[in-house]
Enzyme design. Structure first.
Site, PDB file in Angstrom:
ATOM      1  N   LEU A  89       2.131   2.967  40.523  1.00  0.00           N
ATOM      2  CA  LEU A  89       1.096   2.194  40.738  1.00  0.00           C
ATOM      3  C   LEU A  89       0.947   2.375  42.621  1.00  0.00           C
ATOM      4  O   LEU A  89       1.918   1.888  43.115  1.00  0.00           O
ATOM      5  CB  LEU A  89       0.932   0.708  40.283  1.00  0.00           C
ATOM      6  CG  LEU A  89      -0.144  -0.239  40.715  1.00  0.00           C
ATOM      7  CD1 LEU A  89      -1.414   0.443  40.134  1.00  0.00           C
ATOM      8  CD2 LEU A  89       0.181  -1.699  40.086  1.00  0.00           C
ATOM      9  N   ASP A  90      -0.336   2.578  42.891  1.00  0.00           N
ATOM     10  CA  ASP A  90      -0.627   2.647  44.224  1.00  0.00           C
ATOM     11  C   ASP A  90       0.325   3.400  45.409  1.00  0.00           C
ATOM     12  O   ASP A  90       0.529   2.884  46.459  1.00  0.00           O
ATOM     13  CB  ASP A  90      -0.829   1.360  44.713  1.00  0.00           C
ATOM     14  CG  ASP A  90      -2.074   0.518  44.196  1.00  0.00           C
ATOM     15  OD1 ASP A  90      -2.979   1.146  43.894  1.00  0.00           O
ATOM     16  OD2 ASP A  90      -1.955  -0.635  44.031  1.00  0.00           O
ATOM     17  N   LYS A  91       1.194   4.239  44.847  1.00  0.00           N
ATOM     18  CA  LYS A  91       2.106   4.962  45.523  1.00  0.00           C
ATOM     19  C   LYS A  91       1.784   6.439  45.589  1.00  0.00           C
ATOM     20  O   LYS A  91       2.875   7.323  45.902  1.00  0.00           O
ATOM     21  CB  LYS A  91       3.644   4.726  44.818  1.00  0.00           C
ATOM     22  CG  LYS A  91       4.001   3.298  44.983  1.00  0.00           C
ATOM     23  CD  LYS A  91       5.523   2.825  44.704  1.00  0.00           C
ATOM     24  CE  LYS A  91       5.708   1.465  45.004  1.00  0.00           C
ATOM     25  NZ  LYS A  91       5.670   0.926  46.146  1.00  0.00           N
TER      26      LYS A  91
END
Length: 309
Positions: free
Chosen positions: A252-254
């Site tokens: 997530l979001d990486k």
């Protein structure tokens, strides 16, 4: 083969321009091999970018844009020759794409419309080289706004996280979304943009579009996660507001970051002003990231990107 004598004339509206994207282990002679191959076929290179992470054993990245009259009629032949004569020698990851073909882009959105409306407007004005055949949302609020652009709107309800089924495969809403994306009128979707789509996509869904899902969010992460980050940022007296656009991965979001930007703020800015500034910078960052992807300017290097912008 040293010429392309059997190329058919290009269809009307196509410019005979293509882009070559190359990634491989760096070594001497790569640029000469690529340029020589194109030169022997009478191809005119009109733009070239390259980058090496380390001249001794690093990774090499190249983007070349070139012109050849009638290219569309012999593209398959050119691809086969390049793969055999150049790419195999240097063990390249590569692709060659026609620059005149507009990519087909779907947008996923929840209720916040600033990123979505900016993309629809830019595509409609011809500022982004794309088509948007459909928008998918987990709420019905934006149907009228989307359909006013002549774009199909699909409401696919997604349960709240606490109610969502657990599992390693696709959820039922994702199966429906994948069906819409795969069977979109005019052909399959090339790029999916999450314009503040406030639901988490499963790794199984993301794997269907490797390096072809772009997300946008504020850059308060990880300091101000969760609901109402602008209020908590205001309470902390932040001096910068920013936005980040990145490719979506299973983490997530990486995923690899494509573009970021910031704007300075001060104690004089009210909460509502911070939100306005935040939406504005999100629009700018998202549109730049999407443009660079559409123009084949982004090459992924592990968990970062090389952007020839």
């Amino acid at each position: 083969m040293t010429a392309m004598p059997h190329c058919r004339p290009a269809p009307a509206g196509q410019a005979g321009t293509a882009r070559l994207l190359v990634t491989c282990q760096d070594r001497s002679g790569i640029v000469a091999a690529v340029s020589g191959f194109l030169h022997r076929r009478g191809v005119n290179i009109i733009h070239s970018d390259q980058h090496s992470t380390d001249p001794e054993g690093g990774r090499f990245f190249m983007r070349q844009e070139f012109y050849y009259s009638g290219l569309e009629g012999c593209l398959d032949e050119l691809v086969a020759d390049f793969g055999r004569e150049v790419a195999a020698e240097y063990k390249m990851d590569w692709r060659l794409v026609l620059a005149g073909r507009k990519k087909r882009m779907a947008v996923l959105v929840s209720r916040l419309d600033h990123g979505l409306m900016d993309l629809l407007w830019r595509v409609g004005r011809g500022e982004l080289p794309a088509e948007i055949p459909l928008v998918i949302s987990n709420h019905a609020d934006l149907r009228a706004a989307v359909e006013s652009f002549g774009v199909a709107f699909h409401h696919v309800h997604v349960p709240e996280a606490a109610d969502a089924p657990r599992g390693r495969g696709l959820s039922l809403p994702e199966e429906r979304m994948l069906e819409l994306l795969t069977n979109a009128p005019g052909g399959a979707i090339d790029l999916v943009v999450l314009a503040r789509y406030m639901r988490i996509l499963s790794p199984a869904f993301v794997k269907r579009f490797p390096q072809r899902i772009i997300n946008i969010h504020h850059s308060f992460l990880p300091a101000f996660e969760g609901a109402d980050p602008y209020r908590r940022a205001s309470e902390r007296g932040v001096k910068l507001i920013g936005a980040t656009a990145h490719y979506v991965t299973g983490r997530l979001d990486k995923g690899p970051i494509i573009e970021q930007d910031v704007i300075r703020v001060s104690h004089r800015h009210r909460l509502d002003e911070l939100k306005i500034l935040g939406r504005d910078i999100e629009r700018q960052v998202l549109s730049r990231a999407v443009r660079w992807h559409l123009e084949d300017r982004v090459l992924v290097d592990g968990n970062k990107t090389i952007v020839f912008a």
